[in-house]
Design an enzyme around this catalytic site. Structure first.
Site, PDB file in Angstrom:
ATOM      1  N   ASN A 209       0.780  -1.260  -0.089  1.00  0.00           N
ATOM      2  CA  ASN A 209      -0.029   0.125   0.049  1.00  0.00           C
ATOM      3  C   ASN A 209       0.868   1.074  -0.192  1.00  0.00           C
ATOM      4  OD1 ASN A 209       0.524   0.751   2.948  1.00  0.00           O
ATOM      5  ND2 ASN A 209      -0.496  -1.352   3.065  1.00  0.00           N
ATOM      6  N   LYS A 337     -13.342   1.101  15.630  1.00  0.00           N
ATOM      7  CA  LYS A 337     -12.108   0.464  15.608  1.00  0.00           C
ATOM      8  C   LYS A 337     -11.537   0.460  16.949  1.00  0.00           C
ATOM      9  CE  LYS A 337     -10.678   0.838  11.102  1.00  0.00           C
ATOM     10  NZ  LYS A 337      -9.546   1.493   9.993  1.00  0.00           N
TER      11      LYS A 337
HETATM   12  O1  C5P Z   1      -9.023  -2.232  10.998  1.00  0.00           O
HETATM   13  P1  C5P Z   1      -7.881  -1.398  10.396  1.00  0.00           P
HETATM   14  O2  C5P Z   1      -6.880  -2.147   9.713  1.00  0.00           O
HETATM   15  O3  C5P Z   1      -8.056   0.021   9.546  1.00  0.00           O
HETATM   16  O4  C5P Z   1      -7.304  -0.758  11.692  1.00  0.00           O
HETATM   17  C1  C5P Z   1      -6.208   0.231  11.804  1.00  0.00           C
HETATM   18  C2  C5P Z   1      -5.134   0.009  12.777  1.00  0.00           C
HETATM   19  O5  C5P Z   1      -5.108  -1.237  13.191  1.00  0.00           O
HETATM   20  C3  C5P Z   1      -4.066   0.529  12.580  1.00  0.00           C
HETATM   21  O6  C5P Z   1      -3.276   1.027  13.862  1.00  0.00           O
HETATM   22  C4  C5P Z   1      -3.002  -0.928  11.979  1.00  0.00           C
HETATM   23  O7  C5P Z   1      -1.851  -0.360  12.362  1.00  0.00           O
HETATM   24  C5  C5P Z   1      -3.754  -1.759  12.791  1.00  0.00           C
HETATM   25  N1  C5P Z   1      -3.680  -3.112  12.018  1.00  0.00           N
HETATM   26  C6  C5P Z   1      -3.303  -4.075  12.755  1.00  0.00           C
HETATM   27  N2  C5P Z   1      -3.059  -5.332  11.744  1.00  0.00           N
HETATM   28  C7  C5P Z   1      -3.889  -5.566  10.745  1.00  0.00           C
HETATM   29  C8  C5P Z   1      -4.515  -4.549  10.169  1.00  0.00           C
HETATM   30  C9  C5P Z   1      -4.429  -3.281  10.845  1.00  0.00           C
HETATM   31  O8  C5P Z   1      -2.511  -4.037  13.495  1.00  0.00           O
HETATM   32  N3  C5P Z   1      -4.068  -6.573  10.089  1.00  0.00           N
END
Ligand code: C5P
Length: 390
Positions: A209, A337
């Site tokens: 990304n 979240k």
């Molecule tokens: O659910 P989402 O991915 O949008 O949430 C964002 C937060 O979760 C960020 O702090 C990101 O670093 C963390 N995250 C994580 N593991 C994932 C996806 C996101 O720790 N697989």
């Protein structure tokens, strides 16, 4: 902190005072300069006068008559005094109470923070007398910006090169910003993740990304400046590694990041999850390059672990901070979240700010309170985020 008194001593790096002055002016500082007699052999006062737009002072006795005593008024005027480059000689003089020219007299007469940006030959740099002098001065309001390693003017290779001018400015600015955190991060164990993850398809291709890692690196730098012990677990970025980290761990895939976080989570005080972790990875990794064929290619994806969600389940004494980069319904998504992942704070921002120098964010706290911070450089924003969390 707006007024900088710059002291230039007679090391060969004195010519770098020109770029340093110009960078300070561009950042809006008022700069007055004192040079030692030796420094004027390397760079002319005229150069520094032109760049600083102020008269340069060298000699105690040949200045125009003033009603005020010049060295005292300069010492009062400054918010901070920076010596760049700082030679073995100036450190030795100040450590031993010598004030025999304009610069050493002003340093002796000021109670403002004084920063020495060290630069000298490697043997001089390693001389234990310098070390003793520095240790002595560190007990007072004197601060040191260590020299970098590299090829020195004398052709020796080693420590002694003046730190990059931009980094000297960063050190000074972060010192002042760190004051605003009032020692609350001192010796705290901070774990930060940053950057994207790369999910390998074959030895050549991957899914990833647009995360640059800038926000995470700025948070790490600010925490280091405020005295925290920082472990930065980073996906691939093009950024320079922050200085003085406790550890820097470079990873590629989400599972690798998960393991690195998991093994450190129990002992950390604060976990900031600022990385853009890929939610999915290719189900099958091909150990050989996938060849192109007629027709479409289908890649099945499977879920990656949600690192933050898992740490949220294990949370005991730790403060957990997440980030939410969204394209729409930013705050609603962030709030969801915060609850789902059992966080203490979530920093919500628009995904458009990915890879940008600036960011506009909302910091939402568990229980509902919210703080909006308008567009700011990520390096500055990092301090606001820390200030809020603490
Ligand atoms: O659910 P989402 O991915 O949008 O949430 C964002 C937060 O979760 C960020 O702090 C990101 O670093 C963390 N995250 C994580 N593991 C994932 C996806 C996101 O720790 N697989």
């Amino acid at each position: 902190m707006k007024k900088i008194l710059l002291g230039v001593t007679g090391g060969i790096a004195a010519y770098k005072a020109a770029n340093f002055t110009s960078l300070l002016k561009k950042r809006g500082y008022e700069v007055k300069i004192i040079m030692t007699e030796n420094a004027t052999k390397i760079i002319t006062p005229l150069t520094l006068e032109t760049l600083s737009k102020n008269p340069v002072c060298v000699d105690m006795w040949h200045e125009k008559a003033h009603y005020e005593v010049e060295h005292i008024s300069l010492a009062h005027w400054a918010d901070v005094v920076v010596i760049l480059p700082a030679t073995y000689n100036i450190v030795g003089k100040i450590a031993n109470g010598i004030a025999d020219d304009m610069l050493s007299t002003v340093i002796a007469a000021t109670n403002k923070p004084v920063f020495f940006a060290l630069a000298m030959n490697v043997q001089m740099y390693e001389n234990p007398i310098l070390y003793e002098n520095i240790e002595k001065l560190k007990k007072y309001h004197y601060h040191f910006i260590e020299a970098a390693e590299g090829m020195l003017a004398c052709q020796d290779v080693g420590k002694g090169k003046l730190e990059k001018e931009e980094d000297v400015i960063w050190e000074i600015e972060s010192y002042f910003l760190a004051q605003t955190l009032e020692g609350k991060l001192k010796n705290k164990k901070v774990l930060i993740t940053g950057g994207p993850t790369e999910e390998a398809i074959d030895p050549i291709r991957y899914l990833s990304n647009r995360s640059s890692g800038k926000m995470a690196y700025a948070l790490a730098k600010a925490a280091v400046a405020a005295g925290a012990k920082v472990s930065l677990i980073s996906g691939p970025t093009h950024l320079e590694k922050p200085r003085r980290l406790q550890e820097f761990v470079s990873i590629r895939g989400a599972r690798e990041m998960y393991q690195e976080v998991e093994s450190r989570f129990e002992t950390c005080d604060i976990f900031v999850s600022c990385s853009a972790v890929a939610d999915y990875r290719p189900k099958e990794y091909s150990p050989i390059k996938i060849k192109k064929k007629e027709g479409d290619l289908r890649i099945d994806l499977e879920r990656n672990p949600d690192i933050l969600l898992e740490m949220g389940k294990r949370k005991s004494h730790q403060i957990l901070v997440g980030f939410a980069a969204e394209t729409n319904d930013i705050e609603e998504n962030a709030q969801r979240k915060l609850e789902k992942k059992n966080l203490d704070y979530i920093v919500a921002n628009d995904s458009k700010t990915m890879n940008q120098e600036v960011n506009t964010v909302s910091i939402i706290k568990k229980g509902g309170s919210k703080l909006e911070i308008q567009e700011k450089a990520k390096e500055e924003l990092a301090y606001d985020i820390w200030k809020n969390i603490l």
